[in-house]
Design a protein around this motif. Sequence first.
Motif, PDB file in Angstrom:
ATOM      1  N   MET A  36       0.731  -1.080  -0.257  1.00  0.00           N
ATOM      2  CA  MET A  36       0.096   0.011  -0.018  1.00  0.00           C
ATOM      3  C   MET A  36       0.826   1.311  -0.105  1.00  0.00           C
ATOM      4  O   MET A  36       0.512   2.295  -0.445  1.00  0.00           O
ATOM      5  CB  MET A  36      -0.814  -0.101   1.190  1.00  0.00           C
ATOM      6  N   ARG A 163     -11.946   3.556  -1.179  1.00  0.00           N
ATOM      7  CA  ARG A 163     -11.727   3.022   0.318  1.00  0.00           C
ATOM      8  C   ARG A 163     -10.268   2.992   0.173  1.00  0.00           C
ATOM      9  O   ARG A 163      -9.457   3.198   1.182  1.00  0.00           O
ATOM     10  CB  ARG A 163     -12.150   1.822   0.720  1.00  0.00           C
ATOM     11  N   ASP A 164      -9.710   2.487  -0.797  1.00  0.00           N
ATOM     12  CA  ASP A 164      -8.227   2.199  -1.410  1.00  0.00           C
ATOM     13  C   ASP A 164      -7.478   3.267  -1.134  1.00  0.00           C
ATOM     14  O   ASP A 164      -6.391   3.511  -0.361  1.00  0.00           O
ATOM     15  CB  ASP A 164      -8.064   1.372  -2.456  1.00  0.00           C
ATOM     16  N   THR A 165      -8.063   4.303  -1.695  1.00  0.00           N
ATOM     17  CA  THR A 165      -7.097   5.752  -1.756  1.00  0.00           C
ATOM     18  C   THR A 165      -7.184   6.205  -0.409  1.00  0.00           C
ATOM     19  O   THR A 165      -6.147   6.643   0.266  1.00  0.00           O
ATOM     20  CB  THR A 165      -7.859   6.606  -2.883  1.00  0.00           C
ATOM     21  N   TYR A 166      -8.372   6.166   0.289  1.00  0.00           N
ATOM     22  CA  TYR A 166      -8.486   6.830   1.597  1.00  0.00           C
ATOM     23  C   TYR A 166      -7.542   6.221   2.547  1.00  0.00           C
ATOM     24  O   TYR A 166      -6.725   6.675   3.628  1.00  0.00           O
ATOM     25  CB  TYR A 166      -9.841   6.768   2.260  1.00  0.00           C
ATOM     26  N   ARG A 168      -4.598   4.387   1.823  1.00  0.00           N
ATOM     27  CA  ARG A 168      -3.259   4.651   1.650  1.00  0.00           C
ATOM     28  C   ARG A 168      -2.991   6.012   2.322  1.00  0.00           C
ATOM     29  O   ARG A 168      -2.120   6.068   2.862  1.00  0.00           O
ATOM     30  CB  ARG A 168      -2.942   4.911   0.248  1.00  0.00           C
ATOM     31  N   ILE A 169      -3.887   7.111   2.165  1.00  0.00           N
ATOM     32  CA  ILE A 169      -3.531   8.421   2.946  1.00  0.00           C
ATOM     33  C   ILE A 169      -3.513   8.199   4.248  1.00  0.00           C
ATOM     34  O   ILE A 169      -2.572   8.686   5.104  1.00  0.00           O
ATOM     35  CB  ILE A 169      -4.786   9.456   2.441  1.00  0.00           C
ATOM     36  N   PRO A 249      -5.424  -3.733   5.168  1.00  0.00           N
ATOM     37  CA  PRO A 249      -4.708  -2.511   5.155  1.00  0.00           C
ATOM     38  C   PRO A 249      -5.392  -1.524   6.200  1.00  0.00           C
ATOM     39  O   PRO A 249      -4.998  -1.000   7.133  1.00  0.00           O
ATOM     40  CB  PRO A 249      -4.799  -1.689   3.929  1.00  0.00           C
ATOM     41  N   VAL A 250      -6.864  -1.663   6.225  1.00  0.00           N
ATOM     42  CA  VAL A 250      -7.722  -1.034   7.265  1.00  0.00           C
ATOM     43  C   VAL A 250      -7.294  -1.373   8.723  1.00  0.00           C
ATOM     44  O   VAL A 250      -7.220  -0.416   9.422  1.00  0.00           O
ATOM     45  CB  VAL A 250      -9.099  -1.095   7.004  1.00  0.00           C
TER      46      VAL A 250
ATOM     47  N   LEU B   8      -8.147  13.567  -6.270  1.00  0.00           N
ATOM     48  CA  LEU B   8      -7.803  12.712  -5.177  1.00  0.00           C
ATOM     49  C   LEU B   8      -8.181  11.288  -6.022  1.00  0.00           C
ATOM     50  O   LEU B   8      -7.541  10.273  -5.766  1.00  0.00           O
ATOM     51  CB  LEU B   8      -8.440  12.976  -4.124  1.00  0.00           C
ATOM     52  N   PHE B   9      -9.454  11.360  -6.668  1.00  0.00           N
ATOM     53  CA  PHE B   9     -10.056  10.260  -7.066  1.00  0.00           C
ATOM     54  C   PHE B   9      -9.688  10.005  -8.444  1.00  0.00           C
ATOM     55  O   PHE B   9     -10.476   9.450  -9.352  1.00  0.00           O
ATOM     56  CB  PHE B   9     -11.240   9.798  -6.573  1.00  0.00           C
ATOM     57  N   HIS B  11      -7.581   8.824 -10.761  1.00  0.00           N
ATOM     58  CA  HIS B  11      -7.335   7.793 -11.318  1.00  0.00           C
ATOM     59  C   HIS B  11      -8.209   6.663 -10.949  1.00  0.00           C
ATOM     60  O   HIS B  11      -8.166   5.505 -11.736  1.00  0.00           O
ATOM     61  CB  HIS B  11      -5.583   7.548 -11.085  1.00  0.00           C
ATOM     62  N   THR B  12      -9.021   6.767  -9.963  1.00  0.00           N
ATOM     63  CA  THR B  12      -9.770   5.512  -9.580  1.00  0.00           C
ATOM     64  C   THR B  12     -11.188   5.836 -10.292  1.00  0.00           C
ATOM     65  O   THR B  12     -11.786   4.577 -10.556  1.00  0.00           O
ATOM     66  CB  THR B  12     -10.166   5.282  -8.004  1.00  0.00           C
ATOM     67  N   ASN B  78      -1.480  -0.297  -9.383  1.00  0.00           N
ATOM     68  CA  ASN B  78      -1.291  -1.006  -7.960  1.00  0.00           C
ATOM     69  C   ASN B  78      -2.247  -0.610  -7.163  1.00  0.00           C
ATOM     70  O   ASN B  78      -2.017  -0.053  -5.890  1.00  0.00           O
ATOM     71  CB  ASN B  78       0.297  -0.464  -7.453  1.00  0.00           C
ATOM     72  N   ILE B  80      -5.830  -1.406  -5.025  1.00  0.00           N
ATOM     73  CA  ILE B  80      -6.256  -2.332  -3.941  1.00  0.00           C
ATOM     74  C   ILE B  80      -5.616  -3.671  -4.092  1.00  0.00           C
ATOM     75  O   ILE B  80      -6.042  -5.000  -4.263  1.00  0.00           O
ATOM     76  CB  ILE B  80      -7.715  -2.765  -4.129  1.00  0.00           C
ATOM     77  N   PRO B  81      -4.150  -3.416  -3.463  1.00  0.00           N
ATOM     78  CA  PRO B  81      -3.139  -4.806  -3.436  1.00  0.00           C
ATOM     79  C   PRO B  81      -3.706  -5.938  -2.785  1.00  0.00           C
ATOM     80  O   PRO B  81      -3.674  -6.952  -3.181  1.00  0.00           O
ATOM     81  CB  PRO B  81      -2.005  -4.493  -2.961  1.00  0.00           C
ATOM     82  N   ASP B  82      -4.677  -5.728  -1.688  1.00  0.00           N
ATOM     83  CA  ASP B  82      -5.176  -6.795  -0.781  1.00  0.00           C
ATOM     84  C   ASP B  82      -6.266  -7.429  -1.467  1.00  0.00           C
ATOM     85  O   ASP B  82      -6.289  -8.649  -1.161  1.00  0.00           O
ATOM     86  CB  ASP B  82      -5.465  -6.379   0.668  1.00  0.00           C
ATOM     87  N   ILE B 219     -13.509  -5.799   6.757  1.00  0.00           N
ATOM     88  CA  ILE B 219     -12.136  -5.356   7.819  1.00  0.00           C
ATOM     89  C   ILE B 219     -11.823  -6.389   8.956  1.00  0.00           C
ATOM     90  O   ILE B 219     -10.768  -6.259   9.335  1.00  0.00           O
ATOM     91  CB  ILE B 219     -12.102  -3.722   8.027  1.00  0.00           C
TER      92      ILE B 219
END
Lengths: 351, 219
Positions: A36, A163-166, A168-169, A249-250, B8-9, B11-12, B78, B80-82, B219
């Motif tokens: 991440m 969620r992935d972006t948040y 990482r930040i 990651p969370v 912020l988003f 690229h997603t 790269n 959501i790697p998980d 999670i």
Amino acid sequence: MDLSYFIFLSSGLFLGWSLGANDAANIFGTAVGTKMVKFRTAAIISSIFIILGAVITGSGASQTLSSLGAVNALPGAFMVALAAAITIYWMVQLGLPVSTSQAIVGAIIGWNIYSNRPTELGVLSQIVGTWVICPVLSGIIAILLYYLIRYRLKKSKIHILRRDTYTRIGLVLVGAFGAYALGANNIANVMGVFVDSSPFQPLRLGSSFTLNSTQVLFLIGGIAISVGVFTYSHKVMSTVGNNLMSMSPVVAWIAVFSQALVLFLFASQGLKNFLTIHGLPSLPLVPVSSSQAIIGAVIGIGLAKGGHEVHWGLLGHIALGWVATPIIATLLCFVSLFFLENVFNLTVYLP
Amino acid sequence: MFNGKLSLFSHTQPLENKIDLFHDKLLDAAMNFKKAIRIYLKEKRSDDYKKINKQIKQIEHDADNLRRDIEAKLYTQNLIPDLRADVLNLVENLDKVINKFDEVVYEFYIEQPDIPEEYHMRFKEICDLSSECAENLSIASRAFFRDFSSVRDFSQKVYFIEHESDVSSGHLKQAIFDSELPLANKLQLNNLTSEIAEIADIAEDCVDELLIFTIKRDI
């Protein structure tokens, strides 16, 4: 200031290096392990914030260590740090859990015994008490955060890509906070015993900032920790990775945030003052183990998830660390001080 | 604030749209499949049937391109790697359903089977059930990306409908073999029945995996 000072300081710098190599993995291990966050980014952020934490907030926990044992001769301080470092190295070699905080406390007690000074039992019990409180508090914070974040994520129906972006930040921000808290809390372990013999002059930075003698010492210690982060923590991150529990990651974010918060609570004089003024319970400023804080957080999250994934053996590891590390460090420091004084004819304490 | 959020988003967002579009393709394929079989039963290999066959081919082709694009973007950026491996599996599974729709429609086009009128209702029924399975799979899969608590509800629907499809195709096969049709014709209709029912089976397999992915996504 002569070169011999740096020779004596080398044990503290080595201790700092090993702290950076090991404990940065607690902050950024999962983030880097799950890709991440890039290692380079993690190492740069860790280094900057560890140094900032050490210089700005490091003095609180250091004063508590001084009140446990004010190591007043440089060769003595050298041996206290070296005994702690050797204990850590030895226990790591044996595959036993280890904490820098517990090793340094043991070594200081060894110096107290050798120099015939009484160990303040009040301070000692306060320190040992925090070792127990630290993982428990971290676990409680992690459980609360886990439920809160889980609830929020379910409610928000956010796309997994966002969620992935948040996340990482969040991992970068909490990593910076974790590094700051680690520097603030654990610099006392690395440089605390050298404070009383620090020969540094205050350092002026520009026109408005001046670092006092202790802060200069902590800056050097912080740099040693950063070197440890850059040179060796990547290896530790890739081997340690997810060995506590497989973490998303969370969850890693929650664990690191809980750990950082606990380390900060035990380090910040400002926060302690704020809590005291407002009549809230405050915690003593004591160096605690970041590894045990994160283990506490992970166990807390594991319990919140139903307890199936918790490795209960970790609790035994923590307890073993509480007992074995300080005892070994005490004995090693005592024997080493004897050699240093009688074989090398160095003054290891001032009467 | 809005601009900040947008960048912020940045690229997603396109990838989110592509994933949504991919799910739309599955729904399109399911709808067109239903329509295609109805046209065939009414007009056999008419111009309309040829046209809808082409349409489904195009949907399948577009879905393939989208799938490749999604996979490439997930890796190159790269993201959501998980969960990346699970998302790739999911997209590939959905693509298998779309491919199967195309395959069955094309088989009807090539083989031009003679389907006696008394079986039309049953054929329509299993086509509808297979389409419904795919539709619910699409909704469940879409929920995986945003609202994973409802994945289970739609997955349950897929399981139920797949069972209905099994029962219905079993009855149809029995009726075919109990009839006086020539054996070659019986075997051909039996094979086509199995092919249609297989769409529901693939959807069920997808849902099995989707539910595991959902557990991992929590999670």
